[in-house]
Write an enzyme that holds these catalytic residues in place. Sequence first.
Site, PDB file in Angstrom:
ATOM      1  CG  HIS A   1      73.435 120.092  69.513  1.00 36.86           C
ATOM      2  ND1 HIS A   1      72.675 118.971  69.729  1.00 36.86           N
ATOM      3  CD2 HIS A   1      73.736 120.099  68.183  1.00 36.86           C
ATOM      4  CE1 HIS A   1      72.541 118.310  68.572  1.00 36.86           C
ATOM      5  NE2 HIS A   1      73.159 118.984  67.626  1.00 36.86           N
ATOM      6  CD  GLU A   2      73.982 123.440  66.232  1.00 31.96           C
ATOM      7  OE1 GLU A   2      74.804 123.056  65.371  1.00 31.96           O
ATOM      8  OE2 GLU A   2      72.874 122.908  66.381  1.00 31.96           O
TER       9      GLU A   2
ATOM     10  CB  CYS B   1      71.566 116.120  65.607  1.00 29.74           C
ATOM     11  SG  CYS B   1      72.989 116.732  64.695  1.00 29.74           S
ATOM     12  CG  LEU B   2      69.062 119.770  61.115  1.00 26.01           C
ATOM     13  CD1 LEU B   2      69.362 121.065  60.381  1.00 26.01           C
ATOM     14  CD2 LEU B   2      67.632 119.315  60.847  1.00 26.01           C
TER      15      LEU B   2
ATOM     16  N   GLY C   1      69.545 124.857  64.542  1.00 24.88           N
ATOM     17  CA  GLY C   1      70.982 125.099  64.601  1.00 24.88           C
ATOM     18  C   GLY C   1      71.698 124.251  63.563  1.00 24.88           C
TER      19      GLY C   1
ATOM     20  CG  HIS D   1      77.538 119.671  65.325  1.00 28.77           C
ATOM     21  ND1 HIS D   1      77.531 118.392  64.852  1.00 28.77           N
ATOM     22  CD2 HIS D   1      76.252 119.961  65.631  1.00 28.77           C
ATOM     23  CE1 HIS D   1      76.285 117.916  64.862  1.00 28.77           C
ATOM     24  NE2 HIS D   1      75.485 118.857  65.334  1.00 28.77           N
TER      25      HIS D   1
ATOM     26  CD  GLN E   1      74.955 119.806  61.989  1.00 22.28           C
ATOM     27  OE1 GLN E   1      74.891 120.943  62.426  1.00 22.28           O
ATOM     28  NE2 GLN E   1      73.970 118.930  62.093  1.00 22.28           N
TER      29      GLN E   1
HETATM   30 NI    NI Z   1      73.419 118.772  65.551  1.00 19.42          NI
END
Ligand code: NI
Length: 183
Positions: free
Chosen positions: A146-147, A104-105, A57, A150, A62
Amino acid sequence: MDAVAPALETIDTIPILIAPHAMLKTRARPVQSVDQDTVRALLPRMFATMYRAPGIGLAGPQVGQLLRVIAIDLMPDNHPNPMSLINPEIVAQSEELATREEGCLSLPGMYAEVTRPARVKVRYLDQTGARREIQADGLLAACLQHEIDHLDGILFVDHLSPLKRNMIMRKLAKEQRQKVGGR
Ligand code: NI
């Protein structure tokens, strides 16, 4: 939608912002019709970036785009299944909670157990602008939440105790310093 994945190899990726970064703490604005071209160009690059990371995701903030856009692909049975969500909204959630490990990236290498509603109903626009609604449980429910977090400037560590959050942020900062120093 399956046709999106193979062509992605030729698409430029976008650098992923690493926490702490002010943009990751900023609320993204809804996509409007004037953003159509931006989003059309952005989504393939977001998928390319996410697949190459690799991750399941990725949200606009991000990659430095404060727009309410999300790319998700859980790769069921190792096959691409890209989902583009524009202006997603959680319209219902279960009282039942579920805990699973999240990463998370934007916090590479960091993982923690996060507790969230087990099931959610999400309304969104797909990449063609069509209104859609999805009911999700399990990994997809956690990923959607989660997304969408963000888009509101919330990271998974914000769901943890301050102690645990600080521990992770310190560890991340240390690893990022070492990474930069090692170059
Ligand atoms: Ni994330």
